[in-house]
Design an enzyme around this catalytic site. Sequence first.
Site, PDB file in Angstrom:
ATOM      1  N   CYS A  84       0.843  -1.210   0.000  1.00  0.00           N
ATOM      2  CA  CYS A  84       0.000   0.000   0.000  1.00  0.00           C
ATOM      3  C   CYS A  84       0.874   1.254   0.000  1.00  0.00           C
ATOM      4  O   CYS A  84       1.926   1.282   0.640  1.00  0.00           O
ATOM      5  CB  CYS A  84      -0.892   0.033   1.233  1.00  0.00           C
ATOM      6  SG  CYS A  84      -2.298  -1.056   1.121  1.00  0.00           S
ATOM      7  N   HIS A  85       0.401   2.271  -0.690  1.00  0.00           N
ATOM      8  CA  HIS A  85       1.076   3.560  -0.694  1.00  0.00           C
ATOM      9  C   HIS A  85       0.803   4.300   0.613  1.00  0.00           C
ATOM     10  O   HIS A  85      -0.270   4.163   1.203  1.00  0.00           O
ATOM     11  CB  HIS A  85       0.583   4.422  -1.857  1.00  0.00           C
ATOM     12  CG  HIS A  85       0.987   3.896  -3.183  1.00  0.00           C
ATOM     13  ND1 HIS A  85       0.288   2.905  -3.832  1.00  0.00           N
ATOM     14  CD2 HIS A  85       2.029   4.211  -3.981  1.00  0.00           C
ATOM     15  CE1 HIS A  85       0.884   2.636  -4.986  1.00  0.00           C
ATOM     16  NE2 HIS A  85       1.937   3.415  -5.103  1.00  0.00           N
ATOM     17  N   MET A 119      -8.231   0.270   1.022  1.00  0.00           N
ATOM     18  CA  MET A 119      -7.514  -0.543   2.004  1.00  0.00           C
ATOM     19  C   MET A 119      -7.509   0.136   3.368  1.00  0.00           C
ATOM     20  O   MET A 119      -7.605  -0.530   4.402  1.00  0.00           O
ATOM     21  CB  MET A 119      -6.085  -0.835   1.538  1.00  0.00           C
ATOM     22  CG  MET A 119      -6.016  -1.727   0.308  1.00  0.00           C
ATOM     23  SD  MET A 119      -6.994  -3.239   0.423  1.00  0.00           S
ATOM     24  CE  MET A 119      -6.286  -4.027   1.851  1.00  0.00           C
ATOM     25  N   GLU A 120      -7.446   1.455   3.392  1.00  0.00           N
ATOM     26  CA  GLU A 120      -7.508   2.190   4.653  1.00  0.00           C
ATOM     27  C   GLU A 120      -8.876   2.020   5.307  1.00  0.00           C
ATOM     28  O   GLU A 120      -8.969   1.813   6.528  1.00  0.00           O
ATOM     29  CB  GLU A 120      -7.188   3.669   4.426  1.00  0.00           C
ATOM     30  CG  GLU A 120      -5.729   3.960   4.140  1.00  0.00           C
ATOM     31  CD  GLU A 120      -5.228   3.566   2.747  1.00  0.00           C
ATOM     32  OE1 GLU A 120      -4.013   3.624   2.517  1.00  0.00           O
ATOM     33  OE2 GLU A 120      -6.049   3.179   1.881  1.00  0.00           O
ATOM     34  N   ASP A 134     -11.915  -7.469  21.559  1.00  0.00           N
ATOM     35  CA  ASP A 134     -10.989  -7.380  22.694  1.00  0.00           C
ATOM     36  C   ASP A 134     -11.663  -6.799  23.929  1.00  0.00           C
ATOM     37  O   ASP A 134     -11.474  -7.298  25.043  1.00  0.00           O
ATOM     38  CB  ASP A 134      -9.770  -6.537  22.311  1.00  0.00           C
ATOM     39  CG  ASP A 134      -8.784  -6.403  23.460  1.00  0.00           C
ATOM     40  OD1 ASP A 134      -8.348  -7.440  24.003  1.00  0.00           O
ATOM     41  OD2 ASP A 134      -8.463  -5.255  23.833  1.00  0.00           O
TER      42      ASP A 134
END
Length: 161
Positions: A84-85, A119-120, A134
Amino acid sequence: MGNDSNASGFTHLDAGGQPQMVDVGAKAETLRTAVAESRVHLPPVILQQFTGQDLITKKGSVFQTAIIAGIMAAKKTPELIPLCHTLLLDNCKVDIQLQEEEVVIRCTVRTTGKTGVEMEALTGASVAALTVYDMCKAFSHEMVIRQTKLISKSGGKHDIG
């Protein structure tokens, strides 16, 4: 160079089949937005702990903590996904809602740049879901993280949604 790909069409492999970062140097900067969603199915023992639309644990507010984790994850995506950039994000918003037996997490990311932010958005939604897990695992490990998917993206070669 542009968006070079090998014969198989994979842009992250060069002609010799080796991994490569896609060269976006010749692309124009545009406003790019992506929305991703993750869902966390909660068992009754956890649902009973909610007061209103959030759950407060010894670690703090589940949703507020997950929102911060999702934003932090979106900003760190290139550290987690190797090709990824690195992008300067204009905005990242994580919205979390309790809908019946599910926590629905939507991560919206925006940048002005040469490559998209899907992707972010996916990373932000995923890490927010992991944070919900969690924060709630003391009550039960019977949670299921599911349906992490891209809802929409715009501003690039192919808009979705």
